[in-house]
Design an enzyme around this catalytic site. Structure first.
Site, PDB file in Angstrom:
ATOM      1  N   SER A 114     -11.171  19.664  32.369  1.00 17.96           N
ATOM      2  CA  SER A 114     -11.956  20.814  32.822  1.00 17.96           C
ATOM      3  C   SER A 114     -11.490  21.333  34.175  1.00 17.96           C
ATOM      4  CB  SER A 114     -13.442  20.438  32.901  1.00 17.96           C
ATOM      5  OG  SER A 114     -13.653  19.428  33.869  1.00 17.96           O
ATOM      6  N   LYS A 168     -22.609  21.813  36.819  1.00 22.30           N
ATOM      7  CA  LYS A 168     -21.567  22.145  37.801  1.00 22.30           C
ATOM      8  C   LYS A 168     -21.980  23.340  38.665  1.00 22.30           C
ATOM      9  CE  LYS A 168     -17.830  20.405  34.845  1.00 22.30           C
ATOM     10  NZ  LYS A 168     -16.673  20.758  34.000  1.00 22.30           N
TER      11      LYS A 168
END
EC number: 3.4.21.53
Length: 822
Positions: free
Chosen positions: A658, A701
């Protein structure tokens, strides 16, 4: 921030369920869901198929995540379906009169087992009372006396006849302790003395001996006749006792024969009982009160003499409705297959058929036995025995120590009971795959796999089903019902768990815990219903109990111990976002990712990989970066560079791809010299073609970076770049949504690397032109120029001592650099 960059619309930042759209006031007004299962059509279809297939081997494995409530679903659904099936028979163990060490099993219709036990107790008790009365009656005594007198008369006749013959021959028949004796007699008819015998001549003595021998033979014949008469007497006496006992026993047992005429196994047993009673009628002649045994360890007469006539009801289905559904949480061998208990008596251990105890397989016989696969596999002996029982189709109750040769003591061997059970295992799908591959019997015995889903489509029908399921849960667990706002918040939490606004979680264990916790907070408020605030409070308290590590990391970031910049610009530095998991909690964490570029031939090097702190997936992501650089810049020149990537202040394992787009942005900034805005964080993986691919944990996040920016001060230029395909996964907290709506924070969705680098730098990325170059002033043009410069430097410094060009001498691979391409 310039409006040319596309942002995620505010309404797509969080999925919401408006309470007013729900067609009910509270869950108490709803009809509870009958089956208690929602959104599992595929698995339910498989379970129904497995239940309907009665052939051998079609046992069921319910595969799904741990929090999906596998056992609850199995129990609730199976119980509803099992009620429609026939109730299995009762099973009893009784004494085997022919082979006492092998108790016999009896199969009876449901509910008749305890009736037989009660009837046998009454039957034996009645015999104990009636038989002594009959044998004490005048009629019996008269018949017994008649038989006795006939025997005595016959014996006297034989003795008198022998005595008369002896007298005629000059002898006397006398009786002593050793039996009958023939003695010579004198003239007066008295036994001869020794003097008289000595005065006889030899001829007289010889004649006397001959007569004595003849009489001895006749006496032997007489004794034989007496014994025959005695045997005839005993036979007549036994026949008399038998006739009397048969009259009493037959009269009493006839009632039970009629009662159990449709139970053939019971009729055979009653016949064997009658035969044994007649053979042992003397045990019944004495009255119970006279049978008390004296001694330091008295034994009850029932235990001592009549215990063999007891009936051990192993399985009683008198109160079972339909087929049984048994949940076994501890599948140890004795719990599954039953045990043979022992009793201490005079310092020794003994056992019999009355000490046989059932196991879960007996209780579930004719129905369903539900176990967790992992629990069963922990007991290796149980797992092997279950497979053996399913293969052979019988349940054997065996002593575990004797079975595996640990020790050998005399015990009983009960007759096996036919097995007709459907085993239902619940467990992880991965465990199913392992068993299917490595256990050759598993795939033959568990042919039905019911795969449980962990999420379902968010539709109006599904929402109503969830509300009905909540209603059933509240009713079963006797907790408060939820009002519309409470149901709406539970549904939003369900979307948060799935990470998808179009999906609802099917992890029933997690949802049921949330309802219990919300009920606790509703109780503190003395509320009638569980509302939105109670559910939200339960969620926040759950997070608070688990997020200590998250708070410590945030504290370090806020104090700049973990250095994260949220303002200004820097070359070769970008804020990446990762997700940390602490078992029951996961949260986002910002990371500074830096890149340096220099002349060399090493290619792209990740410091985490070199220090063995990189997982395989992260390593793959780094290799993709090299491929991207080749695809964009190696079309007209060899690439020679040494680029180094680093997760600053990262001291643990790094895995996942990611951050691959984030690393690529840092490399492009380092190559081009264009600074990156530090108020922007990035997540997303990248393909070799520069496409931004979706990642997990995007909500956590964003919220992690927002918290840091909010602490250091929101400037209106800060935000997060996410993959465009992750927009449906956003379930941001309301604080973030409000900040975006006010223009203080931004969330940009991107689909290509060019879009992201423009947002981060404010400089166009650049499109490749027909002449193989990029437009002046673009990020790619500056990076391309720097790569060309590095290639020239490598070429210039790569000459050998004779002035030959090493780059030209190699096989066209860019001076031997593994990342270069002509």
């Amino acid at each position: 921030m310039p409006s040319v960059y596309k942002e995620v619309p505010v309404q797509e930042l969080r999925g919401c369920v408006e309470p007013e759209t729900l067609p009910f006031e509270h869950t108490g007004a709803l009809e509870p869901l009958e089956e208690g299962v929602v959104g599992q059509e595929r698995a339910i279809d498989a379970i129904k198929f497995g239940m309907g297939m009665k052939e051998k081997g079609y046992n069921i494995y319910i595969a799904g995540p741990g929090k999906a409530g596998l056992t609850y679903i199995a129990r609730t659904f199976l119980e509803e379906q099992a009620k429609k099936e026939p109730t299995p028979p009762d099973w009893c163990y009784v004494h085997n009169f022919k082979q006492p060490d092998e108790p016999k099993s009896l199969k009876l219709s449901a509910g008749r087992g305890k009736e037989l036990k009660k009837d046998m107790e009454e039957f034996i008790n009645t015999l104990q009372a009636k038989i002594p009365e009959v044998f004490d009656s005048e009629d019996y005594r008269a018949k017994e006396t008649e038989v006795q007198q006939a025997f005595e008369k016959r014996r006297r006749e034989i003795v008198d006849e022998l005595s008369e013959i002896a007298k005629e021959e000059g002898f006397i028949l006398q009786f002593s302790q050793v039996g009958m004796v023939i003695i010579p007699a004198n003239q007066e008819g008295q036994p001869m003395s020794q003097e008289e015998l000595s005065e006889l001549s030899e001829e007289e003595k010889k004649a006397l001996r001959e007569k004595s021998d003849e009489l001895q033979e006749k006496m032997k014949a007489a004794i034989k006749r007496i014994r025959e008469a005695e045997a005839e007497f005993k036979e007549k006496h036994a026949k008399l006792d038998n006739e009397i006992a048969l009259f009493v026993v037959g009269q009493l047992i006839e009632h039970y024969v009629e009662k159990y005429q449709d139970e053939p196994e019971v009729l055979d047993y009653l016949k064997a009982v009658q035969e044994d009673i007649l053979e042992n009628i003397d045990d019944f002649k004495k009255k119970p009160e006279s049978q008390q045994q004296m001694g330091p360890f008295p034994v009850q007469p029932k235990e001592a003499v009549f215990r063999k006539y007891d009936v051990n009801v192993l399985i009683d289905n008198s109160e079972t409705e339909g087929a049984p559904v048994v949940i076994e949480s501890n599948p140890a061998y004795p719990n599954l297959f039953g045990t043979i208990e022992r009793q201490a008596w005079f310092g020794a251990l003994f056992t019999d058929f009355t000490m046989i105890k059932p196991g879960a397989l007996h209780k579930a016989n004719g129905g369903y036995l539900v176990m967790k696969a992992l629990d069963l596999l922990k007991w290796y002996l149980s797992w092997e025995a279950v497979k053996r029982a399913l293969r052979d189709g019988v349940i054997k109750i065996e002593d575990l120590g004797e079975l595996y040769g640990i020790f050998s003591t005399r015990t009983i061997r009960p007759e096996p009971i036919p097995l007709d059970v459907k085993i239902v295992l619940t467990g992880d799908p991965y465990l199913f795959h392992l068993l299917y591959i490595y256990d050759d019997r598993f795939q033959k015995l568990f042919k039905v796999k019911a795969h449980m889903d962990d999420q379902m489509e968010r539709k109006d029908e599904a929402i109503l089903q969830c509300a009905r399921m909540i209603s059933r849960f509240c009713q079963e667990n006797q907790i408060r019902h939820l009002d519309r706002s409470g149901v709406a918040r539970v549904l939003e939490y369900s979307m948060e768990v799935t990470g998808d606004r179009d999906k609802l979680s099917l992890e029933l264990g997690d949802i049921s815990d949330l309802l219990r916790e919300a009920n606790y907070f509703a109780g503190l408020d003395n509320a009638q219903f569980i509302g939105r605030d109670h559910v939200h409070q339960a969620i926040q308290k759950r997070i608070y109990r688990a997020n200590l590590i998250e708070e410590r990391i945030k504290e370090l970031v806020k104090k700049d111990i973990f250095w994260v910049e949220t303002t200004g610009e820097k070359v070769g530095q970008v804020n990446g976002l990762s997700v940390l998991m602490t078992g029951d909690h996961e949260f986002g964490k910002p990371n500074r990712i830096t890149a340096t570029v220099s002349v060399g031939r090493e290619g792209v090097v990740a410091i985490e990989r070199e220090s063995k702190l990189s997982g395989n997936i992260h390593t793959k992501g780094v290799l993709i970066l090299s491929s991207f650089l080749k695809e964009r810049f190696a079309h007209n020149k060899p690439i020679s560079l040494s680029a180094s990537l680093c997760f600053e202040q990262s001291y643990g394992m790094v895995d996942g791809d990611s951050a691959s787009s984030t690393e690529l942005y840092a490399i492009l900034s380092a190559l081009s010299g264009v600074p990156i805005k530090q108020g922007i964080a990035v997540t997303g993986s990248v393909s070799q073609k520069g496409e931004i691919q979706p990642v997990g944990g995007v909500t956590q996040k964003i919220e992690a970076f927002f918290d840091i920016c909010a602490h250091k001060g929101l400037t209106g230029d800060q935000g997060v770049i996410i993959p465009e395909k992750n927009v449906p996964n956003l379930m941001l907290k309301q604080e973030v949504v409000d900040a975006v709506q006010e223009g203080k924070f931004h969330i940009w969705p991107v689909s290509r690397i060019e879009e992201g680098i423009e947002i981060l730098t404010g400089v166009p990325a650049g499109e490749l032109q027909p002449d193989g170059t990029y437009p002046e002033g673009t990020v790619f043009r500056k990076a391309d120029d720097r790569l060309r410069e590095i290639a020239e430097i490598v070429k210039r410094f790569g000459k050998d001592e004779n002035g030959d060009d090493k780059a030209s001498a190699d096989d066209g691979n860019g001076g031997g650099c593994p990342t270069c391409e002509r």
